[in-house]
Enzyme design. Structure first.
Site, short mmCIF file in Angstrom:
data_model
loop_
_atom_site.label_atom_id
_atom_site.label_comp_id
_atom_site.label_asym_id
_atom_site.label_seq_id
_atom_site.Cartn_x
_atom_site.Cartn_y
_atom_site.Cartn_z
N CYS A 101 0.83 -1.22 0.00
CA CYS A 101 0.00 0.00 0.00
C CYS A 101 0.86 1.27 0.00
O CYS A 101 1.49 1.57 -1.00
CB CYS A 101 -0.99 -0.04 1.17
SG CYS A 101 -2.43 1.02 0.91
N HIS B 212 -3.84 -5.26 -0.09
CA HIS B 212 -3.46 -5.83 1.21
C HIS B 212 -3.50 -7.34 1.19
O HIS B 212 -4.56 -7.94 1.33
CB HIS B 212 -4.40 -5.30 2.31
CG HIS B 212 -4.16 -3.89 2.67
ND1 HIS B 212 -3.36 -3.51 3.73
CD2 HIS B 212 -4.60 -2.74 2.11
CE1 HIS B 212 -3.33 -2.19 3.81
NE2 HIS B 212 -4.07 -1.70 2.83
N GLU C 237 -2.53 -9.29 3.47
CA GLU C 237 -2.94 -9.78 4.80
C GLU C 237 -4.44 -9.64 5.02
O GLU C 237 -5.00 -10.16 6.00
CB GLU C 237 -2.18 -9.03 5.90
CG GLU C 237 -2.75 -7.69 6.30
CD GLU C 237 -2.54 -6.57 5.29
OE1 GLU C 237 -3.14 -5.50 5.46
OE2 GLU C 237 -1.78 -6.79 4.31
#
Length: 368
Positions: free
Chosen positions: A247, A332, A334
């Site tokens: 990001c 993202h 995760e």
């Protein structure tokens, strides 16, 4: 419930019911299209100084639990929902959404037409807004909002002030914290990495003094050009150690390599953004939260290669350095919240560290 209104900088108002804190607040009004994960969103440091609008109509229905926070301190300025559940139902729930907002002094507004607000943001771009009482002078509030500038110190505000360690028995990753989510640390620990988290303004010399096997550039809020010292640090680290940017970290890697970034009209915030890997043709559904993007034309002037693009708008979603062991993604992996299609990028980082070879277009990223 007390009635309050949202005033936008263009003078448009939305009247609804107040919940959470009743303080006045202002910030950049953005929207997220995810259907679940409001707890993770509200605690994501990347929303620092923003008023978060959730497009899914029923929020708070599973309450707030102790485990799903992405940071200890929430940094959102306010929350806008269509309906806030008063009686949550979930075995892990500890408090209601209203109780949590009150405890953290965050104001909320519900009962407004969130669909209309979202369409306005999509058409005109993100705008500054303010929660006000009904007797406020709308014209004066709008003029004040127009004259205000977006803050430039969000990263300094959300970054850790001191370094700390999450121990493990494997190799060492230094995570530069620009507003890191807990999910990133969890996934690195899951792969056996010892993670040393350091402040955003840590110098390259101090990073290398920790003897890292790899460096992670975290997510974070705001404009990447507001932290030029971080760009210089990334530039100095290039070639010394494998790097993985997520990001804001992706944008910093781009700037450090000579590319440019630019503000998007309304950004990408949600859990259903399709991203295509240009090397394999594989499309992953990803979780995203960003208002800036890498200018694709500027990448051709660097040693970077575009590896991933957004299927919806063709924006740059992934980069790989053709010389140094460094790569990054705008989304993202995760998740937290969101789909886990891109979890294998952490394995790609591990492979990069284990082999100390750059991730190139020819070799591609190793998929689990």
């Amino acid at each position: 419930m007390k009635k309050r209104m949202l005033v936008l900088e263009n003078g448009v108002t939305f009247t609804g019911k107040a919940f959470g804190s009743t303080k006045e607040t202002h910030g950049e009004v953005v929207f997220n299209t995810s259907m679940t994960g409001y707890q993770e969103m509200m605690s994501d440091p990347s929303y620092c100084d923003q008023i978060l609008t959730l497009t899914y109509p029923l929020i708070g229905n599973y309450g707030i639990n102790r485990d799903d926070f992405e940071s200890i301190t929430p940094y959102i300025k306010g929350l806008i929902v269509k309906s806030a559940s008063v009686h949550p139902s979930h075995f892990r729930s500890k408090v209601t959404l209203d109780e949590w907002l009150k405890a953290n002094n965050i104001p909320g507004l519900m009962g407004i037409d969130t669909r209309k607000l979202t369409r306005m943001i999509r058409e005109h771009g993100t705008m500054k807004g303010k929660f006000c009482d009904l007797d406020a002078d709308v014209e004066q509030v709008a003029n004040t909002l127009q004259s205000q500038s977006f803050p430039k110190t969000q990263v300094a505000h959300v970054s850790t002030k001191t370094r700390y360690v999450t121990p493990a028995s494997g190799k060492r990753v230094v995570l530069i914290d620009y507003g890191a989510k807990k999910g990133i640390i969890k996934d690195l620990n899951h792969l056996g990495f010892e993670v040393i988290v350091v402040p955003y303004n840590t110098s390259a010399e101090d990073v290398m003094a920790l003897s890292p096997d790899g460096v992670m550039l975290s997510n974070g809020p705001g404009d990447p050009e507001d932290i030029p010292e971080s760009v210089e640090t990334v530039k100095e680290l290039m070639g010394l150690v494998p790097i993985f940017g997520i990001c804001l970290g992706h944008q910093l890697l781009a700037l450090a390599s000579g590319a440019r970034t630019e503000k998007m009209r309304f950004g990408h915030r949600g859990g259903n953004h399709p991203v295509k890997d240009l090397r394999t043709g594989k499309v992953a559904i990803t979780s995203q939260n960003h208002g800036y993007t890498v200018n694709p034309r500027s990448v051709s002037e660097t040693d970077l290669e575009i590896t991933h693009i957004n299927v919806n708008d063709q924006s740059v979603e992934g980069l790989s350095h053709s010389i140094h062991p460094a790569f990054s993604v705008q989304y993202h992996p995760e998740a937290s919240p969101g789909p886990e299609d891109a979890k294998d990028l952490f394995l790609a980082f591990k492979t990069l560290i284990d082999t100390k070879k750059p991730v190139t277009k020819k070799e591609g990223i190793v998929h689990a």
